[in-house]
Design an enzyme around this catalytic site. Sequence first.
Site: not given
Ligand code: ACO
Length: 325
Positions: A252, A282, A115
């Site tokens: 980004h 993204n 990224c």
């Molecule tokens: N829809 C519904 N539920 C979902 C989804 C989805 N698409 N994805 C995960 N869940 C569920 C999980 O299974 C989990 O359920 P559980 O509690 O029953 O186990 C629950 O949601 C929480 O999951 P988490 O992964 O802990 O959710 P979080 O609040 O951390 O959000 C996310 C996930 C959006 C990926 C977040 O961690 C995030 O934004 N991280 C940064 C990642 C990112 O931006 N990456 C891009 C590449 S790096 C960069 O470019 C900077």
Amino acid sequence: MTATRSVVLGCGSYLPQQILTNAELAARIDTSDEWIVQRTGIRQRHIAAEGEFTSHLAINAARAALADAGIDAQSIDLIVLGTSTPDHTFPATAVAVQAALGINHGAAFDLQAVCSGFIFALATADNFLRTGAFKRALVIGAETFSRILDWNDRGTCVLFGDGAGAVVLEAQPQPGEASDRGILTTHLRSDGRHKSKLYVDGGPSSTRTVGYLRMEGREVFKHAVGMITDVIYDAFKATGTTAEDIDWFVPHQANKRIIDASAHKLHIAPQKVVLTVDLHGNTSAASIPLALAVAVKDGRVKKGDLVLLEAMGGGFTWGSALLRW
Ligand code: ACO
């Protein structure tokens, strides 16, 4: 004291025609528009058509940038293309762009910093231009992340999209002051201790397959804001600027929550933040030039504006660039 600066002559972008909405995703996997919007700010993403490669997106973006700059492709002597989804293991996707543009002089190569790819590519081209090695560069970010997503993994497949963006840079003599046009400073960082937090589980040397993107989302989130703001403080320190001086913050586009938290920590006013993650998702290395192209086209970013760019991604890699448009 004069200085050679890499001045932006133009920018352009390209998005594949097909749009995939959150509602369409929710019809296929266990997710919802509400969950995706609340956690990420993403509402839709573009998906490359069958037979449409990263190079095709890059070529369209490059042509748009050349048209915006009003220059002929023949005057380009350097192409640096940031991508983690090349057409082939080799040769570089950049040479496919070079050939399509009818250029057979100078150099063209890919750069892989996930990224952060566009920031790393911009810094690389800037350094070459400032040494006098090349005169005019195309810096491109282009990705087809849809090809490396596990469409059954709701934790990752809802986040990414395809697209490409490009800028044309020219080495120009400037007075050597803070009011110079062009790239004023770039700062790049990596820390491989985090390499397993966001990676692709395949590759030519390890599995002989392409593999799928794997991510510990929470871990990425935890580090993102601190890393992003660190390299922005480096940019402020190097140039004697502050958040107040910034006209546009073009981060980004990974996640609206990361962008909002970074801008808040830096005291950058929300109205100065260019946001396209809602429409593009993204797009990894393509996200910054895609956002820039939107903000230039709609008249927000104008000649003389101070523009702050940043990215963070797999590796981890992260970086910033401060430039006067
Ligand atoms: N829809 C519904 N539920 C979902 C989804 C989805 N698409 N994805 C995960 N869940 C569920 C999980 O299974 C989990 O359920 P559980 O509690 O029953 O186990 C629950 O949601 C929480 O999951 P988490 O992964 O802990 O959710 P979080 O609040 O951390 O959000 C996310 C996930 C959006 C990926 C977040 O961690 C995030 O934004 N991280 C940064 C990642 C990112 O931006 N990456 C891009 C590449 S790096 C960069 O470019 C900077």
